[in-house]
Design a protein around this motif. Structure first.
Motif, mmCIF file in Angstrom:
data_model
loop_
_atom_site.group_PDB
_atom_site.id
_atom_site.type_symbol
_atom_site.label_atom_id
_atom_site.label_comp_id
_atom_site.label_asym_id
_atom_site.label_seq_id
_atom_site.Cartn_x
_atom_site.Cartn_y
_atom_site.Cartn_z
ATOM 1 N N ASN A 1 5.347 -7.978 4.459
ATOM 2 C CA ASN A 1 5.629 -6.578 4.141
ATOM 3 C C ASN A 1 4.891 -5.660 5.105
ATOM 4 O O ASN A 1 3.930 -4.990 4.737
ATOM 5 C CB ASN A 1 5.228 -6.259 2.698
ATOM 6 N N ILE B 1 3.793 -2.554 7.579
ATOM 7 C CA ILE B 1 3.862 -1.095 7.576
ATOM 8 C C ILE B 1 4.382 -0.653 8.936
ATOM 9 O O ILE B 1 3.957 -1.154 9.967
ATOM 10 C CB ILE B 1 2.477 -0.487 7.285
ATOM 11 N N SER C 1 -0.037 4.864 8.913
ATOM 12 C CA SER C 1 -0.440 5.620 7.725
ATOM 13 C C SER C 1 -1.081 4.740 6.652
ATOM 14 O O SER C 1 -1.331 5.202 5.544
ATOM 15 C CB SER C 1 0.771 6.344 7.119
ATOM 16 N N ASP D 1 -7.757 0.292 -6.151
ATOM 17 C CA ASP D 1 -6.923 1.210 -6.917
ATOM 18 C C ASP D 1 -7.504 1.460 -8.309
ATOM 19 O O ASP D 1 -8.582 0.956 -8.655
ATOM 20 C CB ASP D 1 -5.471 0.709 -7.000
ATOM 21 N N PHE E 1 -1.739 0.726 0.704
ATOM 22 C CA PHE E 1 -0.744 1.768 0.513
ATOM 23 C C PHE E 1 -0.269 2.299 1.862
ATOM 24 O O PHE E 1 -1.025 2.319 2.841
ATOM 25 C CB PHE E 1 -1.329 2.926 -0.305
ATOM 26 N N GLN E 2 0.980 2.724 1.894
ATOM 27 C CA GLN E 2 1.538 3.352 3.080
ATOM 28 C C GLN E 2 1.688 4.846 2.830
ATOM 29 O O GLN E 2 2.437 5.270 1.944
ATOM 30 C CB GLN E 2 2.901 2.758 3.437
ATOM 31 N N GLY E 3 0.969 5.639 3.610
ATOM 32 C CA GLY E 3 1.052 7.086 3.480
ATOM 33 C C GLY E 3 0.723 7.555 2.079
ATOM 34 O O GLY E 3 -0.273 7.148 1.482
ATOM 35 N N ASN E 4 1.591 8.417 1.532
ATOM 36 C CA ASN E 4 1.380 8.980 0.199
ATOM 37 C C ASN E 4 2.147 8.234 -0.886
ATOM 38 O O ASN E 4 2.278 8.724 -2.009
ATOM 39 C CB ASN E 4 1.792 10.460 0.195
ATOM 40 N N GLN E 5 2.656 7.044 -0.563
ATOM 41 C CA GLN E 5 3.409 6.286 -1.556
ATOM 42 C C GLN E 5 2.489 5.832 -2.685
ATOM 43 O O GLN E 5 1.316 5.493 -2.471
ATOM 44 C CB GLN E 5 4.090 5.085 -0.910
ATOM 45 N N THR E 6 3.022 5.818 -3.903
ATOM 46 C CA THR E 6 2.224 5.447 -5.074
ATOM 47 C C THR E 6 2.264 3.947 -5.359
ATOM 48 O O THR E 6 1.353 3.419 -5.983
ATOM 49 C CB THR E 6 2.717 6.208 -6.314
ATOM 50 N N LEU E 7 3.325 3.276 -4.918
ATOM 51 C CA LEU E 7 3.415 1.828 -5.114
ATOM 52 C C LEU E 7 2.816 1.112 -3.905
ATOM 53 O O LEU E 7 3.137 1.453 -2.757
ATOM 54 C CB LEU E 7 4.870 1.399 -5.308
ATOM 55 N N VAL F 1 2.003 -1.560 -0.935
ATOM 56 C CA VAL F 1 2.718 -2.512 -0.097
ATOM 57 C C VAL F 1 2.255 -3.930 -0.408
ATOM 58 O O VAL F 1 3.029 -4.890 -0.365
ATOM 59 C CB VAL F 1 2.461 -2.180 1.393
#
Length: 284
Positions: A56, A58, A62, A68, A76-82, A84
């Motif tokens: 997976n 990126i 980012s 967590d 995490f990638q950037g501002n994503q909440t789920l 990677v």
């Protein structure tokens, strides 16, 4: 690494106390994809020994690796909440866990109140590299199976075609597979070595071998005599299990063993009467 101390894909990394291994972001070969991995910190050539998000990637810079809200180590990638990628384990009680990279190359997630209870460790989820003190094998009680799986290519650390695992049927032995097809096998344990690896008894580097075969688990591990010696074993994308040692003077890796090596080392190559087809226990 804590909930307040995280790393971003901006040349930030976590280094083991002895400055042997580093944890951070990298891009393999000519790929623009980004991954979280572990590599030797003091070797100029970046040799990656473990990858978190191997399947997976990126696509940009980012990425953020942090603890967590559930206490898991997550990417995490950037501002994503789920995420990677995540250690994704159920953590009861305190969620203020910490992550640490050890001088063994093992990434561990610990309970912060004790810093002794290991909640998760990368040695239980290897990629293509086998480091000293890492176990190869499975637990019948938990179902955990520690397998080495090759990269797809030097540019792609995703799960490739070759895997090395412990086969527990009959006399347990290490088996290298190409897909689901047997490619090579070590032969059963003789008490001193694997029967199909005669060079083990003459190996002056890896002489401390540990083989456990019980009702609960079956696994194999090897350690070096001198902690200053840097070694690794790799299941590579060409279907070879290779043992390597770092030569400090020459500043390069030297191969100390490779399997399969000769034509008849390949499983079934020499036919039903070939020595690699024999199932009986071979002793010294």
């Amino acid at each position: 690494m804590t909930q307040d101390h995280f790393i971003r894909d901006k040349d930030e990394m976590i280094i083991s106390s002895g400055k042997i291994f580093a944890l951070g972001f990298f891009g393999p070969g000519n790929s623009r994809n980004r991954y979280v991995g572990i590599w030797y910190h003091q070797i100029q050539e970046k040799v990656v020994v473990w990858v978190a998000n191997r399947d997976n990637p990126i696509k940009d810079n980012s990425g953020i690796l942090r603890i967590d809200g559930r206490g898991n180590l997550a990417l995490f990638q950037g501002n994503q909440t789920l995420p990677v990628w995540s250690t994704n384990i159920a953590i009861s009680g305190t969620r203020n866990s910490i992550a640490q990279i050890l001088d063994s190359g093992n990434l561990v997630l610990l309970q912060s109140d004790t810093r002794k209870v290991v909640l998760w460790q990368s040695f239980d989820h290897p990629t293509n590299t086998w480091l000293g003190s890492m176990k190869l094998g499975l637990s019948f009680r938990t179902g955990l199976d520690r397998i080495l799986t090759s990269w797809k290519s030097p540019d792609d650390p995703g799960c490739g075609n070759y895997s090395l695992r412990m086969n527990s049927k009959g006399f347990p032995q290490m088996v290298l597979y190409k897909g689901s097809t047997t490619w090579w096998r070590s032969g059963p344990w003789t008490g001193r070595r694997w029967s199909g690896m005669p060079g083990m008894t003459n190996n002056f580097i890896l002489n401390d071998y540990y083989f456990v075969n019980s009702d609960d688990e079956v696994w194999f591990s090897a350690s070096v005599k001198n902690a200053s010696i840097i070694t690794r074993s790799v299941t590579n994308e060409t279907g070879i299990l290779e043992g390597l040692i770092w030569n400090h003077e020459a500043q390069r890796w030297i191969s100390v063993y490779s399997h399969p090596k000769e034509q008849c080392d390949f499983y079934g190559h020499c036919g039903p009467n070939g020595s690699n087809q024999l199932a009986e226990f071979v002793s010294d």
